[in-house]
Design a protein around this motif. Structure first.
Motif, PDB file in Angstrom:
ATOM      1  N   GLU A  80      29.295 -22.362  11.134  1.00  0.00           N
ATOM      2  CA  GLU A  80      27.982 -22.061  10.562  1.00  0.00           C
ATOM      3  C   GLU A  80      27.824 -22.513   9.104  1.00  0.00           C
ATOM      4  O   GLU A  80      26.872 -23.212   8.771  1.00  0.00           O
ATOM      5  CB  GLU A  80      27.701 -20.558  10.660  1.00  0.00           C
ATOM      6  N   ARG A  81      28.730 -22.138   8.235  1.00  0.00           N
ATOM      7  CA  ARG A  81      28.609 -22.488   6.816  1.00  0.00           C
ATOM      8  C   ARG A  81      28.747 -23.993   6.613  1.00  0.00           C
ATOM      9  O   ARG A  81      28.022 -24.598   5.834  1.00  0.00           O
ATOM     10  CB  ARG A  81      29.669 -21.744   5.995  1.00  0.00           C
ATOM     11  N   CYS A  82      29.656 -24.605   7.332  1.00  0.00           N
ATOM     12  CA  CYS A  82      29.878 -26.046   7.255  1.00  0.00           C
ATOM     13  C   CYS A  82      28.608 -26.785   7.709  1.00  0.00           C
ATOM     14  O   CYS A  82      28.166 -27.741   7.078  1.00  0.00           O
ATOM     15  CB  CYS A  82      31.070 -26.418   8.124  1.00  0.00           C
ATOM     16  N   GLN A 140      22.323 -22.754  -4.737  1.00  0.00           N
ATOM     17  CA  GLN A 140      21.530 -22.057  -3.728  1.00  0.00           C
ATOM     18  C   GLN A 140      22.396 -21.125  -2.867  1.00  0.00           C
ATOM     19  O   GLN A 140      21.970 -20.033  -2.525  1.00  0.00           O
ATOM     20  CB  GLN A 140      20.813 -23.060  -2.835  1.00  0.00           C
ATOM     21  N   LEU A 141      23.603 -21.551  -2.564  1.00  0.00           N
ATOM     22  CA  LEU A 141      24.481 -20.748  -1.710  1.00  0.00           C
ATOM     23  C   LEU A 141      25.454 -19.871  -2.504  1.00  0.00           C
ATOM     24  O   LEU A 141      26.250 -19.141  -1.914  1.00  0.00           O
ATOM     25  CB  LEU A 141      25.267 -21.661  -0.763  1.00  0.00           C
ATOM     26  N   THR A 160      33.689 -26.298  -3.171  1.00  0.00           N
ATOM     27  CA  THR A 160      33.535 -25.778  -1.810  1.00  0.00           C
ATOM     28  C   THR A 160      32.536 -26.641  -1.042  1.00  0.00           C
ATOM     29  O   THR A 160      32.756 -26.962   0.131  1.00  0.00           O
ATOM     30  CB  THR A 160      33.068 -24.309  -1.836  1.00  0.00           C
ATOM     31  N   VAL A 161      31.467 -27.024  -1.697  1.00  0.00           N
ATOM     32  CA  VAL A 161      30.468 -27.891  -1.062  1.00  0.00           C
ATOM     33  C   VAL A 161      31.120 -29.213  -0.658  1.00  0.00           C
ATOM     34  O   VAL A 161      30.967 -29.684   0.475  1.00  0.00           O
ATOM     35  CB  VAL A 161      29.259 -28.134  -1.990  1.00  0.00           C
ATOM     36  N   LYS A 162      31.870 -29.812  -1.587  1.00  0.00           N
ATOM     37  CA  LYS A 162      32.541 -31.087  -1.307  1.00  0.00           C
ATOM     38  C   LYS A 162      33.517 -30.943  -0.131  1.00  0.00           C
ATOM     39  O   LYS A 162      33.571 -31.800   0.745  1.00  0.00           O
ATOM     40  CB  LYS A 162      33.287 -31.587  -2.549  1.00  0.00           C
TER      41      LYS A 162
END
Length: 191
Positions: free
Chosen positions: A132-134, A154-155, A161-163
């Protein structure tokens, strides 16, 4: 959820609403993509797809022997709906004294658009399989074209972590899609 295509077809032939919902879910996005490539208007394309599904549901579904026959019906009906829409638009524009290029297209271009929509269908099925998060980060980055910093803010997570999540998504998609993965760069900027 029907895993076996033959079982899905059997349930569709019995006008099972759950089977239709799954069939709709499986083919809605690729058909919308196919139609929008022809008529260049995603809202109208979605309306045409809805109409084609309604017409499909009203058919004698026992006449279709397998999912391939059903899919062929959907694509052919949608192609004809798109051409009718373009023809009507051309007539309307001609009546308004505006020039519009011909809506006639080479049959090979329809085949190419159908193939593109099927690739995009595979791609979206693979995206739906991501955790889900990915999946959320992938969609924000590549579908909504947000920058890593925007996603992180936003998260409420770190840019690293985004990368990491983007790399995991790409790695999974590369493995899941195999040879089709090379075509993903056609649909996503900076992939």
């Amino acid at each position: 959820m029907f895993v076996d295509k033959d079982e899905l077809v059997e349930h569709l032939q019995q006008y099972d609403r759950k089977a239709f919902k799954q069939f709709f879910y499986n083919w809605h996005r690729p058909l919308c993509f196919f139609a929008s490539r022809i008529i260049k208007d995603s809202d109208v394309a979605e309306d045409l797809v809805q109409d084609v599904f309604v017409a499909f549901w009203k058919q004698d579904l026992n006449a279709f022997q397998n999912e391939k026959a059903m899919k062929t019906y959907l694509y052919n009906s949608l192609k004809n709906s798109c051409l009718n829409y373009l023809r009507n638009l051309e007539i309307q524009n001609r009546n308004n004294k505006k020039a519009m290029p011909s809506s006639e297209e080479d049959p090979d271009s329809f085949l190419l658009k159908q193939m593109e929509s099927e690739v995009i269908s595979e791609l979206f099925q693979a995206i739906d399989e991501l955790p889900e998060r990915c999946r959320e980060i992938f969609c924000m980055a590549y579908l909504h074209e947000k920058e890593e910093k925007q996603i992180a803010m936003q998260l409420n997570i770190s840019v690293n972590t985004v990368k990491t999540q983007k790399l995991r998504a790409k790695s999974y998609l590369r493995e899941r899609l195999g040879d089709l993965f090379v075509y993903t760069s056609l649909f996503f900027i900076e992939f």
